[in-house]
Design a protein around this motif. Structure first.
Motif, PDB file in Angstrom:
ATOM      1  N   UNK A  62       0.835  -1.197   0.000  1.00  0.00           N
ATOM      2  CA  UNK A  62       0.000   0.000   0.000  1.00  0.00           C
ATOM      3  C   UNK A  62       0.883   1.265   0.000  1.00  0.00           C
ATOM      4  N   UNK A  63       0.468   2.317  -0.704  1.00  0.00           N
ATOM      5  CA  UNK A  63      -0.869   2.576  -1.267  1.00  0.00           C
ATOM      6  C   UNK A  63      -1.106   2.060  -2.682  1.00  0.00           C
ATOM      7  N   UNK A  64      -0.077   1.498  -3.352  1.00  0.00           N
ATOM      8  CA  UNK A  64      -0.306   0.885  -4.652  1.00  0.00           C
ATOM      9  C   UNK A  64       0.235   1.638  -5.845  1.00  0.00           C
ATOM     10  N   UNK A  65       0.884   2.774  -5.630  1.00  0.00           N
ATOM     11  CA  UNK A  65       1.432   3.549  -6.741  1.00  0.00           C
ATOM     12  C   UNK A  65       2.490   2.740  -7.493  1.00  0.00           C
ATOM     13  N   UNK A  66       3.361   2.068  -6.760  1.00  0.00           N
ATOM     14  CA  UNK A  66       4.406   1.270  -7.407  1.00  0.00           C
ATOM     15  C   UNK A  66       3.815   0.076  -8.139  1.00  0.00           C
ATOM     16  N   UNK A  67       2.803  -0.551  -7.547  1.00  0.00           N
ATOM     17  CA  UNK A  67       2.163  -1.696  -8.203  1.00  0.00           C
ATOM     18  C   UNK A  67       1.532  -1.272  -9.526  1.00  0.00           C
ATOM     19  N   UNK A  68       0.918  -0.090  -9.544  1.00  0.00           N
ATOM     20  CA  UNK A  68       0.289   0.381 -10.783  1.00  0.00           C
ATOM     21  C   UNK A  68       1.341   0.643 -11.855  1.00  0.00           C
ATOM     22  N   UNK A  69       2.502   1.166 -11.462  1.00  0.00           N
ATOM     23  CA  UNK A  69       3.588   1.376 -12.421  1.00  0.00           C
ATOM     24  C   UNK A  69       4.102   0.043 -12.944  1.00  0.00           C
ATOM     25  N   UNK A  70       4.251  -0.922 -12.051  1.00  0.00           N
ATOM     26  CA  UNK A  70       4.737  -2.245 -12.456  1.00  0.00           C
ATOM     27  C   UNK A  70       3.812  -2.854 -13.508  1.00  0.00           C
ATOM     28  N   UNK A  71       2.517  -2.753 -13.284  1.00  0.00           N
ATOM     29  CA  UNK A  71       1.563  -3.320 -14.241  1.00  0.00           C
ATOM     30  C   UNK A  71       1.557  -2.530 -15.542  1.00  0.00           C
ATOM     31  N   UNK A  72       1.807  -1.240 -15.479  1.00  0.00           N
ATOM     32  CA  UNK A  72       1.906  -0.444 -16.702  1.00  0.00           C
ATOM     33  C   UNK A  72       3.106  -0.874 -17.526  1.00  0.00           C
ATOM     34  N   UNK A  73       4.238  -1.063 -16.863  1.00  0.00           N
ATOM     35  CA  UNK A  73       5.468  -1.432 -17.573  1.00  0.00           C
ATOM     36  C   UNK A  73       5.399  -2.836 -18.166  1.00  0.00           C
ATOM     37  N   UNK A  74       4.546  -3.676 -17.609  1.00  0.00           N
ATOM     38  CA  UNK A  74       4.380  -5.030 -18.152  1.00  0.00           C
ATOM     39  C   UNK A  74       3.102  -5.141 -18.985  1.00  0.00           C
ATOM     40  N   UNK A  75       2.510  -4.006 -19.311  1.00  0.00           N
ATOM     41  CA  UNK A  75       1.322  -3.945 -20.164  1.00  0.00           C
ATOM     42  C   UNK A  75       0.185  -4.832 -19.636  1.00  0.00           C
ATOM     43  N   UNK A  76       0.070  -4.867 -18.306  1.00  0.00           N
ATOM     44  CA  UNK A  76      -0.980  -5.674 -17.654  1.00  0.00           C
ATOM     45  C   UNK A  76      -0.796  -7.171 -17.922  1.00  0.00           C
ATOM     46  N   UNK A  77       0.445  -7.571 -18.240  1.00  0.00           N
ATOM     47  CA  UNK A  77       0.684  -8.977 -18.569  1.00  0.00           C
ATOM     48  C   UNK A  77       1.674  -9.632 -17.607  1.00  0.00           C
ATOM     49  N   UNK A  78       1.549  -9.268 -16.341  1.00  0.00           N
ATOM     50  CA  UNK A  78       2.301  -9.923 -15.274  1.00  0.00           C
ATOM     51  C   UNK A  78       1.336 -10.130 -14.118  1.00  0.00           C
ATOM     52  N   UNK A  79       1.758 -10.907 -13.134  1.00  0.00           N
ATOM     53  CA  UNK A  79       0.940 -11.111 -11.940  1.00  0.00           C
ATOM     54  C   UNK A  79       1.667 -10.525 -10.748  1.00  0.00           C
ATOM     55  N   UNK A  80       0.901  -9.897  -9.878  1.00  0.00           N
ATOM     56  CA  UNK A  80       1.521  -9.290  -8.711  1.00  0.00           C
ATOM     57  C   UNK A  80       0.717  -9.639  -7.462  1.00  0.00           C
ATOM     58  N   UNK A  81       1.432 -10.030  -6.431  1.00  0.00           N
ATOM     59  CA  UNK A  81       0.838 -10.410  -5.153  1.00  0.00           C
ATOM     60  C   UNK A  81       1.125  -9.281  -4.173  1.00  0.00           C
ATOM     61  N   UNK A  82       0.071  -8.635  -3.701  1.00  0.00           N
ATOM     62  CA  UNK A  82       0.192  -7.419  -2.895  1.00  0.00           C
ATOM     63  C   UNK A  82      -0.134  -7.714  -1.438  1.00  0.00           C
ATOM     64  N   UNK A  83       0.861  -7.588  -0.584  1.00  0.00           N
ATOM     65  CA  UNK A  83       0.681  -7.881   0.838  1.00  0.00           C
ATOM     66  C   UNK A  83       0.792  -6.604   1.664  1.00  0.00           C
ATOM     67  N   UNK A  84      -0.051  -6.521   2.683  1.00  0.00           N
ATOM     68  CA  UNK A  84       0.042  -5.398   3.615  1.00  0.00           C
ATOM     69  C   UNK A  84      -0.622  -5.790   4.924  1.00  0.00           C
ATOM     70  N   UNK A  85      -0.171  -5.151   6.004  1.00  0.00           N
ATOM     71  CA  UNK A  85      -0.677  -5.477   7.333  1.00  0.00           C
ATOM     72  C   UNK A  85      -1.974  -4.726   7.656  1.00  0.00           C
ATOM     73  N   UNK A  86      -2.286  -3.711   6.841  1.00  0.00           N
ATOM     74  CA  UNK A  86      -3.453  -2.862   7.086  1.00  0.00           C
ATOM     75  C   UNK A  86      -4.527  -3.160   6.043  1.00  0.00           C
ATOM     76  N   UNK A  87      -5.643  -3.760   6.487  1.00  0.00           N
ATOM     77  CA  UNK A  87      -6.684  -4.184   5.549  1.00  0.00           C
ATOM     78  C   UNK A  87      -7.346  -2.995   4.847  1.00  0.00           C
ATOM     79  N   UNK A  88      -7.571  -1.901   5.580  1.00  0.00           N
ATOM     80  CA  UNK A  88      -8.191  -0.728   4.969  1.00  0.00           C
ATOM     81  C   UNK A  88      -7.301  -0.144   3.870  1.00  0.00           C
ATOM     82  N   UNK A  89      -6.005  -0.162   4.108  1.00  0.00           N
ATOM     83  CA  UNK A  89      -5.072   0.326   3.079  1.00  0.00           C
ATOM     84  C   UNK A  89      -5.087  -0.585   1.852  1.00  0.00           C
ATOM     85  N   UNK A  90      -5.254  -1.871   2.076  1.00  0.00           N
ATOM     86  CA  UNK A  90      -5.347  -2.810   0.956  1.00  0.00           C
ATOM     87  C   UNK A  90      -6.594  -2.537   0.111  1.00  0.00           C
TER      88      UNK A  90
END
Length: 368
Positions: free
Chosen positions: A189-217
């Protein structure tokens, strides 16, 4: 004068007593105590400079501190807590750092999952917003001058242009994203880096997003949806990553919780939370625990990063892994030379890169 004093005293109240970030404190003060006929950009600049000078202000009521600052602002220096001044003066050019903090800049990323570069350029030019394209990353731009709040732009609201510091994008680039791979982000969280990662892989990769705060997830998931990310490729893991549940992945991102001392240009209120070094010691302990746990995952590469100026959160965390550490970028400066592992890491700074202060290193897990 009295209106400005009241406004800045309100900002100071929200920062001191409510522990609000500067942006939130400014927004609240602007909502309730907006001075008449005073430019909001000037008010924000005053608010930022006041907080950066907090440790140089005399004791007294907030209104007294504000009046003192207004009367002497051209002569009052930016000041860090004493322990921080002493620590950083042995590591970097602290005078240059303070000088750069007086400036204001904003990095933004063109979200190619929802738009293209030319459309964003035309939109910004149509609003008379001065910007320059980045020499390293084609999707990054540096906003130099704007008479409108960037957050008010439709392209920002629609996540076509995302406010995203270049230093943060370097963390993602260090992973060397590839189509078809799997990546686990252990503090996502907050997911800015994850969104960049998916952009750079043209939405053709898988990402597992872990966080200790459920609301932030939940907020992260919502952000990724608005950013145009293919949610079928997103896997949410609600966990304390010091007790990790992921078994294997191609790559690991550990952008660890930290003091955020590298963000003081964008949020100088962080300085008030660093009045002593207890926070640094606490985060360093957590970071080492997270790194140790992440190395139990079967993977080829791990990128460790923190938005911190302090070696306790960077070089000292990975120094035991010197043999497998690798410098992510040859065209960016190395980590602190006082530490051997500094040569196998990168650091960015406000005064040298016009970015937030990041520490980044790659661990080649195939060498374990």
């Amino acid at each position: 004068m009295s209106e400005i004093v009241k406004f800045l005293a309100t900002v100071l109240y929200y920062v001191e007593k409510k522990n609000f970030p500067l942006a939130v404190a400014f927004k609240r003060a602007y909502l309730y105590n907006k001075p008449r006929k005073i430019d909001s950009n000037l008010l924000y600049d005053y608010s930022k400079r006041l907080i950066l000078s907090y440790y140089a202000l005399p004791q007294g009521k907030r209104s007294f501190k504000v009046r003192y600052w207004l009367e002497n602002k051209e002569n009052i220096e930016i000041k860090f807590p004493n322990w921080m001044e002493e620590k950083l003066s042995t590591l970097l050019d602290i005078k240059a750092l303070k000088g750069k903090l007086k400036e204001r800049w904003v990095w933004a990323r063109i979200n190619l999952l929802k738009t293209d570069i030319d459309k964003i350029y035309r939109e910004l030019e149509g609003k008379n917003i001065e910007f320059e394209s980045d020499k390293d990353f084609y999707y990054m731009i540096k906003i130099k001058k704007s008479s409108v709040r960037l957050s008010s732009l439709s392209i920002v609201k629609d996540c076509k242009l995302i406010i995203h510091d270049k230093g943060s994008s370097l963390v993602v680039e260090a992973l060397k994203p590839e189509i078809g791979e799997k990546v686990v982000d252990l503090s996502s969280a907050p997911g800015i880096k994850a969104s960049l990662y998916m952009m750079l892989t043209e939405n053709r990769a898988e990402i597992f997003l872990a966080d200790v705060d459920f609301k932030r997830l939940l907020k992260e998931y919502s952000l990724l949806k608005r950013c145009g990310v293919d949610l079928s490729k997103i896997h949410i893991i609600y966990q304390d990553s010091t007790k990790n549940s992921v078994i294997r992945s191609d790559k690991i991102l550990l952008d660890a919780p930290c003091s955020s001392s590298g963000m003081i240009n964008n949020d100088p209120s962080i300085l008030l939370k660093l009045w002593d070094n207890e926070k640094i010691e606490r985060f360093a302990k957590l970071q080492k625990s997270l790194l140790s746990e992440s190395l139990k995952i079967t993977a080829n590469k791990l990128v460790y990063a923190v938005c911190s100026l302090f070696p306790e959160e960077g070089e000292k965390v990975i120094e035991d892994y010197y043999e497998i550490a690798e410098k992510p970028f040859s065209n960016y400066q190395s980590g602190y030379s006082l530490f051997k592992v500094g040569e196998k890491s990168n650091r960015t700074f406000p005064h040298t890169d016009s970015t937030e202060g990041f520490f980044i290193s790659t661990l080649n897990l195939t060498k374990l």
